[in-house]
Design an enzyme around this catalytic site. Sequence first.
Site, short mmCIF file in Angstrom:
data_model
loop_
_atom_site.label_atom_id
_atom_site.label_comp_id
_atom_site.label_asym_id
_atom_site.label_seq_id
_atom_site.Cartn_x
_atom_site.Cartn_y
_atom_site.Cartn_z
N ALA A 67 -29.52 -13.62 24.60
CA ALA A 67 -29.72 -14.43 25.80
C ALA A 67 -31.14 -14.96 25.72
O ALA A 67 -31.99 -14.39 25.02
CB ALA A 67 -29.54 -13.57 27.03
N GLY A 113 -27.12 -10.92 23.61
CA GLY A 113 -26.04 -11.78 24.09
C GLY A 113 -25.29 -12.47 22.94
O GLY A 113 -24.13 -12.84 23.09
N GLU A 116 -22.88 -9.96 21.83
CA GLU A 116 -21.86 -9.87 22.89
C GLU A 116 -20.90 -11.06 22.82
O GLU A 116 -19.70 -10.90 23.04
CB GLU A 116 -22.55 -9.78 24.26
CG GLU A 116 -23.26 -8.44 24.43
CD GLU A 116 -24.10 -8.38 25.68
OE1 GLU A 116 -25.04 -9.20 25.81
OE2 GLU A 116 -23.83 -7.54 26.54
N GLU A 136 -31.61 -4.84 23.73
CA GLU A 136 -32.07 -5.02 25.12
C GLU A 136 -33.00 -3.92 25.61
O GLU A 136 -33.91 -4.18 26.40
CB GLU A 136 -30.86 -5.13 26.07
CG GLU A 136 -30.15 -6.47 26.03
CD GLU A 136 -29.10 -6.59 24.95
OE1 GLU A 136 -29.06 -5.71 24.05
OE2 GLU A 136 -28.31 -7.55 24.98
N1 COA Z 1 -34.67 -15.91 23.62
C1 COA Z 1 -35.52 -16.94 23.62
N2 COA Z 1 -36.14 -17.38 22.51
C2 COA Z 1 -35.88 -16.75 21.36
C3 COA Z 1 -34.99 -15.66 21.29
C4 COA Z 1 -34.35 -15.25 22.49
N3 COA Z 1 -33.47 -14.26 22.53
N4 COA Z 1 -34.94 -15.22 20.01
C5 COA Z 1 -35.76 -16.01 19.31
N5 COA Z 1 -36.33 -16.93 20.12
C6 COA Z 1 -37.30 -17.98 19.77
C7 COA Z 1 -38.68 -17.40 19.56
O1 COA Z 1 -39.36 -17.25 20.79
C8 COA Z 1 -39.30 -18.48 18.68
O2 COA Z 1 -39.63 -19.57 19.50
P1 COA Z 1 -41.11 -20.24 19.42
O3 COA Z 1 -41.16 -20.79 18.03
O4 COA Z 1 -41.06 -21.28 20.48
O5 COA Z 1 -42.07 -19.14 19.64
C9 COA Z 1 -38.15 -18.91 17.81
O6 COA Z 1 -36.96 -18.53 18.50
C10 COA Z 1 -38.13 -18.26 16.44
O7 COA Z 1 -38.14 -16.84 16.63
P2 COA Z 1 -39.21 -15.87 15.90
O8 COA Z 1 -39.28 -14.62 16.70
O9 COA Z 1 -40.47 -16.59 15.65
O10 COA Z 1 -38.44 -15.62 14.53
P3 COA Z 1 -38.61 -14.35 13.57
O11 COA Z 1 -37.95 -14.70 12.30
O12 COA Z 1 -40.01 -13.91 13.52
O13 COA Z 1 -37.76 -13.18 14.28
C11 COA Z 1 -35.88 -12.27 15.48
C12 COA Z 1 -36.38 -13.29 14.45
C13 COA Z 1 -34.41 -12.56 15.74
C14 COA Z 1 -36.05 -10.86 14.91
C15 COA Z 1 -36.73 -12.41 16.78
O14 COA Z 1 -36.72 -13.77 17.16
C16 COA Z 1 -36.23 -11.61 17.94
O15 COA Z 1 -36.40 -10.40 17.96
N6 COA Z 1 -35.61 -12.26 18.95
C17 COA Z 1 -35.21 -11.65 20.16
C18 COA Z 1 -33.96 -10.81 19.96
C19 COA Z 1 -33.59 -10.13 21.25
O16 COA Z 1 -34.27 -9.28 21.76
N7 COA Z 1 -32.42 -10.49 21.77
C20 COA Z 1 -31.88 -9.91 22.93
C21 COA Z 1 -32.16 -10.72 24.12
S1 COA Z 1 -31.43 -9.99 25.56
#
Ligand code: COA
Length: 258
Positions: A67, A113, A116, A136
């Site tokens: 999400a 999400g 999910e 989460e």
């Molecule tokens: N919501 C909003 N933005 C998200 C996102 C999310 N769930 N997951 C990734 N993004 C965005 C990042 O903020 C970043 O945006 P920016 O360039 O404007 O800062 C962009 O996507 C790229 O993500 P980044 O974190 O830089 O990539 P990475 O390769 O370093 O890491 C992940 C990849 C997937 C490990 C990491 O993005 C992450 O942990 N995301 C969140 C996962 C999460 O907790 N999901 C559950 C949400 S309830």
Amino acid sequence: MSVFENILVKKEGRIAYVTINREQQLNALNTKTIEELMLTLTDLASDIDVWGIIVTGSGAKAFVAGADIKEFQSLGEEEGRKLSQLGSVKLMDRIQYFEKPVIAAINGYALGGGLELALSCHLRVAVAEAKVGLPEVSLGLIPGYGGTQRLTELVGRGKALEMIMTGGMISADDANRWGLVNHVVAAHELISTCEEILHQIFSRSKTAVAAAIRAVNAHGDKQKNGYVVESEEFGKCFETPDFEEGVAAFLEKRKPRF
Ligand code: COA
């Protein structure tokens, strides 16, 4: 091709390809995307030319990385509950109960999400590099789009609790061993594998496939007795043209024309 702000929908042959298209945000599901997906499902449900759906994410990195966390910041208890109901009931349940087969083509990260969303699809095919998880708790939250229920149903309580409490990611191969994904394939085979599965399903009776989805869904539904639903659906099949055709084709030693 219909183009929304955050998703692409392409209909080709009997398949609708639905792509979450926020690659820069790793296809994170914001409210707008959820609403667009809901509109798309309404359209695809009534489109008689569409027999099945493949859902995937844009780019090579992510299916859906969760999400949209950026939308969470200003939420309180009531808004959180409403957001959960929007995602869980209006989108994920809709997919689970969709009467045409829906396959998640997991092309990369499927987190929160995003996992999910994949769990609500009928089947899941993942690329070998995909990583899946419900992170989460690292945000002080729990899964809110049905993940605590659907993951538990699929992999059992022990593994579900391990994934949810650690918030860790697992590999596609582990997900496959745990029964979370149906197949793991090379990236270039992802869509063709989903298409092959759908074409096999399309060669069967559509009414029977829809009845099977309803009966299997009754399994996790506490309001229903799955065995009773199965008997009812089984009985109804006998009144369908597809049953007549299926049995006639068998007896005449030919392929059925559903
Ligand atoms: N919501 C909003 N933005 C998200 C996102 C999310 N769930 N997951 C990734 N993004 C965005 C990042 O903020 C970043 O945006 P920016 O360039 O404007 O800062 C962009 O996507 C790229 O993500 P980044 O974190 O830089 O990539 P990475 O390769 O370093 O890491 C992940 C990849 C997937 C490990 C990491 O993005 C992450 O942990 N995301 C969140 C996962 C999460 O907790 N999901 C559950 C949400 S309830």
